[in-house]
Design a protein around this motif. Structure first.
Motif, short mmCIF file in Angstrom:
data_model
loop_
_atom_site.label_atom_id
_atom_site.label_comp_id
_atom_site.label_asym_id
_atom_site.label_seq_id
_atom_site.Cartn_x
_atom_site.Cartn_y
_atom_site.Cartn_z
N UNK A 189 13.87 -3.47 0.15
CA UNK A 189 15.01 -2.81 0.28
C UNK A 189 14.58 -1.01 0.18
N UNK A 190 13.81 -0.78 -0.68
CA UNK A 190 13.31 0.33 -0.90
C UNK A 190 12.46 0.70 0.42
N UNK A 191 11.46 -0.25 0.61
CA UNK A 191 10.48 0.02 1.77
C UNK A 191 11.44 0.25 3.03
N UNK A 192 12.28 -0.49 3.28
CA UNK A 192 13.08 -0.62 4.63
C UNK A 192 13.85 0.94 4.64
N UNK A 193 14.27 1.47 3.64
CA UNK A 193 15.04 2.65 3.56
C UNK A 193 14.08 3.80 3.75
N UNK A 194 12.84 3.76 3.31
CA UNK A 194 12.03 4.64 3.45
C UNK A 194 11.65 4.82 5.05
N UNK A 195 11.27 3.54 5.31
CA UNK A 195 10.89 3.53 6.77
C UNK A 195 12.03 4.20 7.53
N UNK A 217 0.84 -1.25 -0.02
CA UNK A 217 0.08 0.16 0.05
C UNK A 217 0.67 1.10 -0.08
N UNK A 218 1.91 1.21 0.79
CA UNK A 218 2.88 2.44 0.87
C UNK A 218 3.42 2.65 -0.60
N UNK A 219 3.75 1.51 -1.25
CA UNK A 219 4.47 1.74 -2.51
C UNK A 219 3.56 2.20 -3.68
#
Length: 65
Positions: A56-62, A24-26
């Protein structure tokens, strides 16, 4: 939360809720013809070249919130 939402959430396996939240965030990212994480060339539909890049993108965003 109503009973229908509660029953629907109970049917999800562990970890699926987190996966749905990540997806949902992406969704706010628009496809750009390249992976949003590694910039590998893609079609104009996909946002990430594979699951690892998406995670990996999600982890960096968080991490930067």
């Amino acid at each position: 939360m109503n009973d229908a939402d509660s029953i629907a959430n109970d049917a999800l396996f562990p970890g699926q809720t987190a996966l749905l939240a990540q997806q949902g965030r992406a969704d706010h990212l628009k496809p750009k013809g390249a992976c949003w994480y590694c910039n590998a060339p893609l079609d104009n539909v996909r946002r990430f070249c594979n699951k690892t890049c998406a995670q990996d993108y999600q982890m960096e965003e968080e991490a930067f919130r």
